[in-house]
Scaffold this active site. Structure first.
Site, PDB file in Angstrom:
ATOM      1  N   LYS A   1       1.240  -1.221   0.107  1.00  0.00           N
ATOM      2  CA  LYS A   1      -0.154   0.334   0.311  1.00  0.00           C
ATOM      3  C   LYS A   1       0.800   1.337   0.042  1.00  0.00           C
ATOM      4  CE  LYS A   1      -3.648  -0.591   2.209  1.00  0.00           C
ATOM      5  NZ  LYS A   1      -4.304  -0.468   3.557  1.00  0.00           N
TER       6      LYS A   1
ATOM      7  N   GLY B   1      14.410 -37.891  -7.774  1.00  0.00           N
ATOM      8  CA  GLY B   1      12.900 -38.759  -7.211  1.00  0.00           C
ATOM      9  C   GLY B   1      13.091 -38.062  -6.117  1.00  0.00           C
ATOM     10  N   THR B   2      12.330 -36.454  -6.367  1.00  0.00           N
ATOM     11  CA  THR B   2      12.392 -35.930  -5.343  1.00  0.00           C
ATOM     12  C   THR B   2      11.103 -36.438  -4.043  1.00  0.00           C
ATOM     13  OG1 THR B   2      10.538 -34.195  -6.036  1.00  0.00           O
ATOM     14  CG2 THR B   2      12.779 -33.676  -6.351  1.00  0.00           C
ATOM     15  N   ASN B   3      10.313 -36.932  -3.732  1.00  0.00           N
ATOM     16  CA  ASN B   3       9.313 -37.757  -3.005  1.00  0.00           C
ATOM     17  C   ASN B   3      10.444 -38.124  -1.745  1.00  0.00           C
ATOM     18  OD1 ASN B   3       7.210 -37.654  -1.763  1.00  0.00           O
ATOM     19  ND2 ASN B   3       7.028 -39.870  -2.592  1.00  0.00           N
ATOM     20  N   ASP B   4      11.144 -39.473  -2.597  1.00  0.00           N
ATOM     21  CA  ASP B   4      11.916 -40.424  -1.349  1.00  0.00           C
ATOM     22  C   ASP B   4      13.497 -39.519  -0.791  1.00  0.00           C
ATOM     23  OD1 ASP B   4      10.507 -42.691  -1.277  1.00  0.00           O
ATOM     24  OD2 ASP B   4      11.673 -43.529  -3.024  1.00  0.00           O
TER      25      ASP B   4
ATOM     26  N   GLU C   1      17.825 -40.083  -5.345  1.00  0.00           N
ATOM     27  CA  GLU C   1      16.837 -40.270  -4.164  1.00  0.00           C
ATOM     28  C   GLU C   1      17.366 -40.308  -2.162  1.00  0.00           C
ATOM     29  OE1 GLU C   1      13.524 -42.986  -5.274  1.00  0.00           O
ATOM     30  OE2 GLU C   1      14.708 -44.586  -5.883  1.00  0.00           O
TER      31      GLU C   1
ATOM     32  N   ARG D   1       6.684 -46.678 -13.868  1.00  0.00           N
ATOM     33  CA  ARG D   1       6.919 -47.144 -12.969  1.00  0.00           C
ATOM     34  C   ARG D   1       6.341 -48.689 -13.113  1.00  0.00           C
ATOM     35  NH1 ARG D   1       3.941 -43.288 -11.275  1.00  0.00           N
ATOM     36  NH2 ARG D   1       4.977 -41.264  -9.680  1.00  0.00           N
TER      37      ARG D   1
ATOM     38  N   TYR E   1      15.722 -31.412 -17.436  1.00  0.00           N
ATOM     39  CA  TYR E   1      13.617 -31.452 -17.807  1.00  0.00           C
ATOM     40  C   TYR E   1      13.033 -31.796 -16.435  1.00  0.00           C
ATOM     41  CZ  TYR E   1      14.324 -36.330 -16.840  1.00  0.00           C
ATOM     42  OH  TYR E   1      14.937 -38.397 -16.673  1.00  0.00           O
TER      43      TYR E   1
ATOM     44  N   ARG F   1      11.673 -47.584 -14.817  1.00  0.00           N
ATOM     45  CA  ARG F   1      12.462 -47.711 -13.745  1.00  0.00           C
ATOM     46  C   ARG F   1      12.325 -49.056 -13.481  1.00  0.00           C
ATOM     47  NH1 ARG F   1      10.143 -45.149  -7.887  1.00  0.00           N
ATOM     48  NH2 ARG F   1       8.463 -46.779  -8.645  1.00  0.00           N
TER      49      ARG F   1
END
Ligand code: ADP
Ligand code: MG
Ligand code: MG
Length: 894
Positions: A22, A785-788, A764, A577, A871, A632
């Site tokens: 603001k 493998g960014t989840n694991d 991972e 997978r 990628y 994989r």
């Protein structure tokens, strides 16, 4: 020494961190010569100092005095002067606008003396006393934390006693006597008198703004919007102008374009003889902006010119607050306006066409969140459902749910997994929790700028406001329909609301896919699309695809997913997978494999699985044509393919006690017991399983290569990337690589980077990232493998933590957003950067990608661009968002 106070004439719109949104925009309006009442901004530095020490920095008082003196000089009035007082507003303003969080206090500087001065100066005692009672009301509620109803009730009682409906019908004497009542109420509630010293009023209000930063609702909103808690807010102190001074005064809000559709035109609401929030509070029916031309022609002309100036200056849709004092226009606020997803895409295109922005810049006018919103389903227009009523379309989407009337019920329904629609006359900040819990929000009052509309748009939640034929009775939990005697909707009844059109339906209306999804699916061509939004999206997507450096792939396990991924613009598969290839009827074959006692039995089991997998792979490769496919190798622990341990143990025990145990079950129980693990996530899985289960990886690799040969012989030119999961050490990868290379040679392939067949690894585990330089020597590519990697870096078992303590962690601010949703840049991200750097140092040009769902999260995509990956890969449905965000990242980061 830090300086804490800046005059409006000193700042600019670039300084949102220091001056808040603001303040920075007020300064900008001053800079470009628009009429803004004089004022200054107390910086976020001061707020942060206050939050650290619980008191204002020592220098602040003097700086405020100096700047106040400057305004007093400009205006020729002194704050709270008994004869001719300067009055000011105290307005919070953080870097990001936080609707409804910290309320503004107007008319600071009025006391028992200066109210008389104001009455004399204005020649309008009614106005003076109205301003004074408003000050007490706002001050009591906002600064002294009193219940606002205390004031509302007294106001209502006064109106009832005088037999009038509108505030404006109360006389000066009425209002004066109301201030006496307010003072008593303040005395009772706080044990002290309403402060008479104007400077004390000012200082108390400033500190209240600082404090409000940590207020419950503000904290909740920041969490929702992922705004960091340590930014702090700025405070703007500004000379008052009065829209409630006379019949030729007024106040209003407007947009330079329609925030729902992007259409150019005159959009806004105003009220004559009104102040501050009167317009958005819905106390009286507002007038559409174009009527102002008749009510106040000069101010209207000036306002239209200011709207043009602002839109050209900001090169975007702006929203504006203005006040007219005795025919003179004053600008009180502007900012780049919130808008619906549809409007965002259309405006971006319009601004290119008008020559206001470049194509690249257009990418900064839309977001992945906008695109996601457009991919929501809509109501089926052909479903023969009569509209119940139509309100104002405030925030798009199709929401169906049971009627609830308050936050508690909305949250209860949501907790029970049921959809609900929150119905209110109007919303206020107390309804925030209910708005979050509900599928949609429906109000009977208010316009596009009402609280419900603004907040819902910010949340991307479906919302219809101002459906004024609905008479909402919160107490009795029913809704009557105006003009339809006996027609009621009750709590729990299902309604459907269309935030794109404002339509409200009784009952559940069927929903259909969005035209944007039809476009991505290829069912609608942009050239022939009847829906303008399809052309607008196509145009922006074309620009994004041209600008982006990151390639976008999809995670797809089935031919159907793969085909959809291609339609949505995926340039390959980043993760196939293979687990499902062992499930269903094939589970039996896996059991044979695990129970095999001889070499022959084992080979027979594998031999029965192989042709089935060849078929699966061939179908996916065919769907992907000439594009790369990353497969994989089997990842989860084997016991996932076997019967449940407890279940089986009980079955065997019962059978044994009854004297008829089955040898097969006993054998299976032994296998399950042998394979049972306490922490399967950290146990025998991934590459560990491949190395220790003879023939398993070999069978899969053979199946992949066989399918690949079939598809290539049929004329496709794709490549296949065999990905080894859960690698910790290069030695693991070497073992698999050696085996894979030998098999590949049998098929006439020489694996390597850039070859038809490549062998790489999933990154991972932290150890893999830390030893990336060595692993790179044996890997043709890295896929994070960014989840694991998030699980193992944080030591979180996702299935356990998300449902148990994550909400507490989010509450307590351990993190602002789940690291499973948006990549944790500081920790997990750092491992990614390190692995990319060391991997590429060891092997220049090493191909790197991401195959965790983070690949479809807007913020994470920007990080992966920055980290220099080749990628991202995400689920097919998120591919368009990843493409758009990759384009945006390229334009915004270079
Ligand atoms: P919000 O952040 O909720 O928009 P604002 O600070 O904009 O709050 O103020 C609330 C209302 O008071 C707005 O309608 C605004 O235009 C009005 N207002 C704020 N400062 C002044 C002022 N100095 N003179 C007149 N009206 C003001
Ligand atoms: Mg405002
Ligand atoms: Mg994994």
């Amino acid at each position: 020494m830090t300086r804490y106070v800046y005059d409006f004439s000193e700042g600019s719109m670039e300084q949102k961190d220091l001056l808040g949104g603001k303040g920075a925009n007020l300064a900008e309006m001053v800079r470009i010569g628009l009429p803004v009442p004089a004022g200054f901004t107390i910086s976020t530095d001061a707020c942060r100092a206050y939050l650290r020490t619980q008191q204002a920095p020592a220098e602040l008082a003097d700086e405020v005095s100096a700047h106040l003196a400057r305004i007093e000089g400009q205006m020729g009035r002194r704050l709270g002067d008994a004869d001719d007082p300067l009055l000011v507003s105290v307005r919070s303003g953080a870097k990001f606008s936080m609707p409804g969080m910290m309320e503004t206090v107007l008319n600071i500087g009025l006391n028992d003396e200066s109210v008389k001065g104001l009455a004399a100066q204005s020649g309008n005692p009614r106005f003076a006393w109205d301003s004074y009672r408003r000050l007490m009301q706002m001050f009591g509620k906002t600064v002294l934390d009193m219940d606002g109803d205390i004031f509302e009730t007294r106001l209502e009682q006064m109106k009832a006693a005088r037999g009038v409906e509108q505030d404006t019908e109360l006389t000066a004497e009425d209002l004066e006597s109301l201030t006496t009542k307010y003072r008593l109420a303040i005395q009772n509630a706080t044990g002290r008198d309403f402060p008479q010293d104007p400077r004390e009023q000012l200082d108390m209000a400033v500190l209240a703004v600082f404090r409000s930063w940590m207020g419950e609702r503000a904290v909740l909103y920041r969490r929702q919007e992922r705004i960091p808690h340590d930014l702090g807010t700025a405070v703007n102190v500004q000379a008052m102008v009065f829209g409630n001074l006379s019949e030729d005064s007024g106040t209003g809000v407007c947009f330079t374009r329609d925030p729902a559709t992007g259409e150019k035109g005159v959009y806004g609401d105003y009220l004559m003889n009104a102040q501050g929030e009167d317009v958005v509070a819905g106390i009286r029916n507002t007038h559409p902006l174009h009527d102002l031309e008749a009510d106040s022609p000069e101010a209207y002309k000036e306002l239209r010119a200011a709207m043009d100036t602002l839109e050209h200056h900001y090169r975007d849709l702006c929203d504006i607050e203005f006040t007219i004092e005795r025919g003179t226009l004053w600008m009180l606020q502007t900012r780049v306006g919130k808008r619906t997803a549809e409007a965002a895409f259309r405006i971006a295109g319009q601004l290119i066409d008008e020559g206001t922005i470049t194509e690249q810049e257009a990418l900064t006018r839309v977001t992945g969140a906008h695109l996601t919103a457009l991919m929501f389903p809509r109501f089926d227009a052909s479903a023969a459902t009569a509209e119940l009523t139509r309100g104002v379309a405030a925030s798009p989407g199709a929401a169906v749910g049971a009627i609830v009337f308050d936050t508690a019920d909305a949250q209860a329904k949501a907790a029970a997994g049921e959809d609900c629609i929150l119905v209110r006359t109007e919303t206020n900040p107390d309804d925030l929790g209910g708005m979050i819990a509900a599928r949609g929000i429906l109000t009977s009052r208010g316009g596009k700028t009402s609280h419900a509309a603004v907040v819902a748009r910010g949340m991307g939640k479906t919302c219809v406001v101002g459906a004024d034929s609905l008479v909402v009775d919160t107490e009795n939990r029913t809704i009557a329909i105006r003009g339809e005697a006996g027609h009621f909707l009750n709590e729990g009844d299902v309604v459907s609301i269309d935030g794109g059109t404002g339509a409200v339906f009784e009952g559940a209306v069927p929903v259909v896919a969005s035209p944007v999804v039809d476009y991505f699916e290829g069912r609608v061509q942009p050239e022939s699309a009847t829906d303008e939004i399809v052309r607008a999206v196509d145009r922006i997507m074309t620009i994004a695809d041209r600008e982006r450096r990151l390639k976008v792939r999809a995670n797809a396990d089935t031919p159907a997913d793969a085909a959809r991924a291609v339609r949505f613009g995926a340039e390959g598969i980043g993760l196939t997978r293979t687990e499902h290839m062992f499930l269903g009827e094939r589970r039996q074959l896996v059991e044979h494999l695990i129970l095999a006692e001889t070499e022959e039995e084992r080979e027979a089991a594998l031999e029965s699985l192989r042709p089935l997998q060849v078929q699966d792979f061939a179908e996916i490769f065919t769907a992907m044509g000439d594009r790369p496919v990353t497969v994989r190798l089997i990842d989860p622990p084997l016991h996932e393919f076997l019967p449940d341990y407890t279940h089986l143990a009980v079955k065997v025990a019962v059978a044994e006690s009854e004297g008829h145990s089955s040898p097969a079950d006993v054998k299976m129980l032994q296998a399950v017991t042998r394979l049972h693990e306490s922490n399967p996530m950290f146990g025998l899985r991934g590459v560990r399983l491949g190395i220790t289960t003879a023939g398993l990886f070999e069978m899969q690799i053979r199946a992949i290569l066989e399918a690949f040969r079939v598809v290539r012989r049929a004329g496709a030119h794709g490549t296949v990337e065999i990905m080894v999961p859960l690698v910790d050490a290069v030695e693991e990868l070497d073992l698999v690589r050696e085996e894979a290379e030998a098999i590949a040679r049998e098929f006439g392939e020489e694996p390597g980077a850039g070859k038809n067949v490549a062998i790489g690894t999933m990154m991972e585990l932290p150890r893999a990232c830390l030893t990336a330089g060595r692993i790179a020597q044996s890997a043709d590519f890295f896929s994070f493998g960014t989840n694991d990697l998030t699980q193992t870096t944080w030591g979180f078992s996702r299935d356990d933590v998300e449902g148990s303590f994550f909400s507490a962690y989010l509450d307590k601010g351990v993190f602002g957003v789940s690291p499973f949703e948006t990549i944790d840049v500081d920790g997990v991200g750092r491992l990614v950067e390190l692995a990319v750097a060391e991997g590429r140092a060891a092997k220049p040009g090493l191909k790197t990608g991401v195959c965790g769902e983070h690949g479809g999260d807007p913020e994470s995509v920007h990080f992966f661009h920055r980290a220099g990956l080749d990628y991202v890969s995400c689920s097919p449905f998120r591919v368009p968002v990843a493409r758009l965000e990759a384009g945006r990242a390229a334009v915004m980061q270079g």
